[in-house]
Design an enzyme around this catalytic site. Structure first.
Site, PDB file in Angstrom:
ATOM      1  N   HIS A 190       9.420 -13.290  34.398  1.00  0.00           N
ATOM      2  CA  HIS A 190      10.426 -12.232  34.289  1.00  0.00           C
ATOM      3  C   HIS A 190      11.643 -12.764  33.523  1.00  0.00           C
ATOM      4  O   HIS A 190      12.094 -13.886  33.770  1.00  0.00           O
ATOM      5  CB  HIS A 190      10.856 -11.764  35.691  1.00  0.00           C
ATOM      6  N   ARG A 234      -3.479   5.101  41.145  1.00  0.00           N
ATOM      7  CA  ARG A 234      -3.097   3.681  41.073  1.00  0.00           C
ATOM      8  C   ARG A 234      -4.148   2.807  41.734  1.00  0.00           C
ATOM      9  O   ARG A 234      -4.451   1.720  41.268  1.00  0.00           O
ATOM     10  CB  ARG A 234      -1.760   3.461  41.786  1.00  0.00           C
ATOM     11  N   GLY A 252       6.429  -5.261  45.729  1.00  0.00           N
ATOM     12  CA  GLY A 252       7.836  -5.023  45.389  1.00  0.00           C
ATOM     13  C   GLY A 252       8.016  -5.316  43.916  1.00  0.00           C
ATOM     14  O   GLY A 252       7.162  -5.948  43.305  1.00  0.00           O
ATOM     15  N   ILE A 281       3.117  -1.869  38.150  1.00  0.00           N
ATOM     16  CA  ILE A 281       3.295  -2.441  39.488  1.00  0.00           C
ATOM     17  C   ILE A 281       1.953  -2.406  40.199  1.00  0.00           C
ATOM     18  O   ILE A 281       1.285  -1.363  40.245  1.00  0.00           O
ATOM     19  CB  ILE A 281       4.363  -1.648  40.250  1.00  0.00           C
TER      20      ILE A 281
HETATM   21  C1  GAR Z   1       8.609 -10.962  28.543  1.00  0.00           C
HETATM   22  O1  GAR Z   1       9.965 -11.137  28.229  1.00  0.00           O
HETATM   23  C2  GAR Z   1       8.430 -10.879  30.046  1.00  0.00           C
HETATM   24  O2  GAR Z   1       9.312 -11.712  30.753  1.00  0.00           O
HETATM   25  C3  GAR Z   1       8.727  -9.425  30.306  1.00  0.00           C
HETATM   26  O3  GAR Z   1       8.077  -8.764  29.252  1.00  0.00           O
HETATM   27  C4  GAR Z   1       8.114  -9.590  28.096  1.00  0.00           C
HETATM   28  C5  GAR Z   1       6.720  -9.672  27.516  1.00  0.00           C
HETATM   29  O4  GAR Z   1       6.728 -10.333  26.281  1.00  0.00           O
HETATM   30  N1  GAR Z   1       8.259  -9.014  31.596  1.00  0.00           N
HETATM   31  C6  GAR Z   1       8.967  -8.228  32.409  1.00  0.00           C
HETATM   32  O5  GAR Z   1      10.017  -7.711  32.095  1.00  0.00           O
HETATM   33  C7  GAR Z   1       8.342  -7.992  33.784  1.00  0.00           C
HETATM   34  N2  GAR Z   1       9.254  -7.331  34.647  1.00  0.00           N
HETATM   35  P1  GAR Z   1       5.367 -10.831  25.627  1.00  0.00           P
HETATM   36  O6  GAR Z   1       4.411  -9.640  25.619  1.00  0.00           O
HETATM   37  O7  GAR Z   1       5.755 -11.231  24.229  1.00  0.00           O
HETATM   38  O8  GAR Z   1       4.838 -11.982  26.443  1.00  0.00           O
END
Ligand code: GAR
Length: 202
Positions: free
Chosen positions: A109, A65, A143, A92
């Site tokens: 998110h 990582r 986190g 992460i």
């Molecule tokens: C989005 O809904 C974003 O909020 C989520 O991944 C998707 C990416 O969509 N992120 C997470 O869940 C982070 N924990 P995209 O590739 O179409 O922008």
């Protein structure tokens, strides 16, 4: 302000940033590079389509990582990145990465944090049966989906929603929220005091 975007997926949030930039809605923020960890992801094609510099760092190809994050840091720093936007970046980051861009990493998110962190925040909310969920943009700290919350938009869960219809309505709000926050940060209007983030009027 030079902005680097990290993504792993479809890249619709990246597209929202590209489109906002093209419309002059990012203020002094400028997208300078997009990095992905999934070689054939939609985000990479969208970045190339917009003529942005790109790089690919496959986490599988890295010994650790730390090595993965050091490669990301070097690639972003090579483009003079001042703000890192995680737009569907599903890895992460280590403290070493966050220390390289202190207070300068944000994430979008698909839930009203601190509820439903981690993967599939929309489905978690749907299955829990909440009546209101939404999306969050927050500073990233060590986190999972933690860190001071910058802005949120609520989304009602409708009686006839299924997981997909809810996901799409949340995503549409993400596309409004993320460019707005990038602009506010670039304009120097966002300040953090402990857990509380304030946004000065524009
Ligand atoms: C989005 O809904 C974003 O909020 C989520 O991944 C998707 C990416 O969509 N992120 C997470 O869940 C982070 N924990 P995209 O590739 O179409 O922008």
């Amino acid at each position: 302000m030079r902005v680097g975007v990290l993504a792993s997926g479809t890249g619709s949030n990246l597209q929202a940033l590209i489109d906002a930039g093209a419309r002059g809605q990012l203020g002094p923020a400028r997208l300078v590079v997009v990095g992905v960890n999934v070689p054939d992801c939609g985000a990479l094609s969208r970045a190339r389509g917009a003529g942005l510099a790109t790089f690919v760092v496959e986490h599988r190809g890295q010994p650790s990582r730390d090595a993965f994050d050091q490669t990301l840091i070097a690639a972003l720093q090579a483009h003079g990145v001042q703000l890192v936007v995680l737009a569907g970046f599903m890895r992460i980051l280590t403290p070493a990465f966050l220390n390289a861009f202190p207070g300068r990493v944000i994430n979008v998110h698909p839930s009203l944090l601190p509820a439903f962190p981690g993967v599939h925040g929309q489905a978690q909310a749907y299955r829990h049966g909440v009546k209101v969920t939404g999306c969050t943009v927050h500073f990233v700290e060590d986190g999972v989906d933690s860190g001071p919350i910058i802005a949120q938009i609520p989304v009602s869960v409708l009686d006839d929603d299924d997981e997909e219809s809810l996901r799409l309505r949340i995503l549409a709000e993400e596309h409004r929220l993320l460019p707005a926050v990038v602009r506010q940060i670039a304009e120097g209007r966002v300040t953090v005091a402990g857990r509380r983030v304030r946004i000065a009027p524009g």
